[in-house]
Enzyme design. Structure first.
Site, PDB file in Angstrom:
ATOM      1  N   THR A 333       9.404 -75.050 -75.467  1.00 21.18           N
ATOM      2  CA  THR A 333      10.261 -76.232 -75.514  1.00 21.18           C
ATOM      3  C   THR A 333       9.655 -77.238 -76.483  1.00 21.18           C
ATOM      4  OG1 THR A 333      11.305 -77.992 -74.199  1.00 21.18           O
ATOM      5  CG2 THR A 333       9.115 -77.291 -73.512  1.00 21.18           C
ATOM      6  N   HIS A 385      -0.929 -71.173 -61.624  1.00 22.24           N
ATOM      7  CA  HIS A 385      -2.338 -70.848 -61.397  1.00 22.24           C
ATOM      8  C   HIS A 385      -2.513 -69.649 -60.474  1.00 22.24           C
ATOM      9  CE1 HIS A 385      -6.479 -71.455 -61.846  1.00 22.24           C
ATOM     10  NE2 HIS A 385      -6.650 -72.637 -61.292  1.00 22.24           N
TER      11      HIS A 385
END
Length: 414
Positions: A333, A385
């Site tokens: 993006t 994560h």
């Protein structure tokens, strides 16, 4: 008799909202002709009739949410008066009102002069009369001002204040510091905006999302682009050499090096994607969409630039298909086109990470023992994560930095 049902659209789409009926009851329809437009959380889809005939019944109105497999219209035999386009809301309501007047002239006379000016469906007028509500007192949710039965149902749902409370309010003196009531405008969220909001919230709540940052000296890639842009356009039929192809190629090389960034979680399994389909975020009036550039590892810079330009135009024209949106493995993006200096982008769906580009800004930086003014860009990698460790995320972003700062190496990668 035949039925029009909501077809299977895509694996992840189970329902949609009827945005426009192209046909009304009594209209002729040919086999394969568009009957309505359905708005889904990804794209708008035109639904066609599988049979020829005359629309005998519409089982859902514009604005209704319908599910895959649901019957939404019935087609009978014969021929009717075809309509070139969907009638505007006012004409649609007038036609329905004429039908209703024939069946109940006395009921139609009950509306006062203000009510006569209101654009409303017959079912809404009938329900309003049954409830003793003036149709002119109802606030329509339809942006065209058409009052529907659900607007009547929703009218007055808020509990009315008690008489004593009203009296106390009238008697109580206004506070000296009370601010006057300010004008507001209420607008119903589109189905796509509701879905975007829900999915972004789901991602933030259901992933262990972190963001790591780095900065890139854009000097070399800007100079290379300046030197090569004219010859690049001449060789590729006018295709412009932009920054997105450089970052797409750099991200693809980094994905090869760090496969966890190209993965996703499915239950207790990791799914490592051995392909490189990069979603490119595109801003539209209805919200952000993320069409996919396929097989970026096998495409040239020119092919990537062409794909991005084509998808962006289709997004602007509202012509993206479900295939254009499905199956991306990683997202880029570019908030820099709007002037964003730094951000923490939110991961796209079930993907493991998203790369955020930002505006190029000249800043003083240390080059050896000297201070120079260089065009710098902050980049961000938001990642899950649960899949990606900190060392991998930092290494991934560092790889992109090194390739963009040494674009000749990137050309060799491509």
């Amino acid at each position: 008799m035949a039925e029009i049902i909501v077809p299977e659209l895509a694996e992840s789409i189970t329902e949609g909202t009827i945005s426009t009926w192209f046909k009304q009851v009594g209209d002729s329809v040919e086999k394969g002709e568009n009957v309505l437009e359905l708005e889904t959380d990804k794209v708008n889809v035109e639904i066609v009739s599988e049979e020829a005939g005359v629309i005998s019944e519409l089982k859902a109105e514009e604005g209704d949410t319908v599910e895959v497999g649901q019957v939404i219209a019935v087609i009978g035999e014969g021929s009717g008066a075809p309509k070139a386009d969907a009638a505007p809301a006012k004409e649609e309501a007038k036609a329905e009102e004429k039908t209703e007047e024939k069946s109940s002239a006395s009921e139609a006379a009950a509306d006062d002069s203000n009510d006569e000016l209101v654009v409303a469906t017959p079912s809404a007028r009938k329900l309003a009369r049954e409830k003793g509500i003036k149709i002119s007192d109802i606030n329509p949710s339809d942006p065209r001002g058409l009052v529907r039965s659900q607007d009547v149902e929703n009218h007055g749902n808020a509990p009315a204040p008690k008489a004593d409370a009203k009296a106390e309010t009238k008697q109580a003196a206004p506070k000296a510091d009370a601010a006057p009531e300010k004008p507001v405008r209420r607008e119903k969220m589109s189905r796509r905006r509701q879905t975007i909001a829900k999915r972004l919230l789901d991602v933030s709540q259901n992933t262990a999302m972190l963001t790591t940052f780095n900065e890139i000296d854009m000097t070399n890639v800007m100079e290379l682009r300046k030197r090569k842009k004219e010859s690049f356009q001449d060789r590729n039929d006018g295709t412009r050499l932009g920054f997105m192809s450089f970052f797409t190629k750099a991200a693809t090389a980094a994905l090869r090096k760090y496969p966890a960034v190209n993965a996703e979680i499915d239950g207790t399994d990791f799914i490592y994607k051995e392909f490189f389909d990069v979603s490119i975020a595109v801003s539209t009036d209805e919200g952000l969409v993320v069409p996919v550039v396929r097989d970026t590892d096998r495409k040239t810079f020119a092919e990537i630039e062409n794909d991005i330009a084509s998808l962006a135009q289709k997004a602007k024209d509202k012509k993206l298909s479900l295939d254009d949106m499905a199956g991306g493995s990683f997202t880029i993006t570019n908030g820099g086109v709007f002037g964003s200096l730094m951000s923490t982008p939110i991961i796209n769906g079930t993907q493991a990470a998203i790369l955020g580009m930002h505006t190029i800004q000249k800043r003083p930086v240390a080059v050896g023992d000297d201070i120079e003014i260089r065009p710098m860009m902050y980049v961000a990698l938001s990642y899950d994560h649960r899949i990606i460790d900190g060392a991998e995320s930092v290494g991934f972003l560092k790889t992109i930095k090194e390739l963009i700062e040494n674009p000749e190496d990137l050309l060799l990668e491509g």
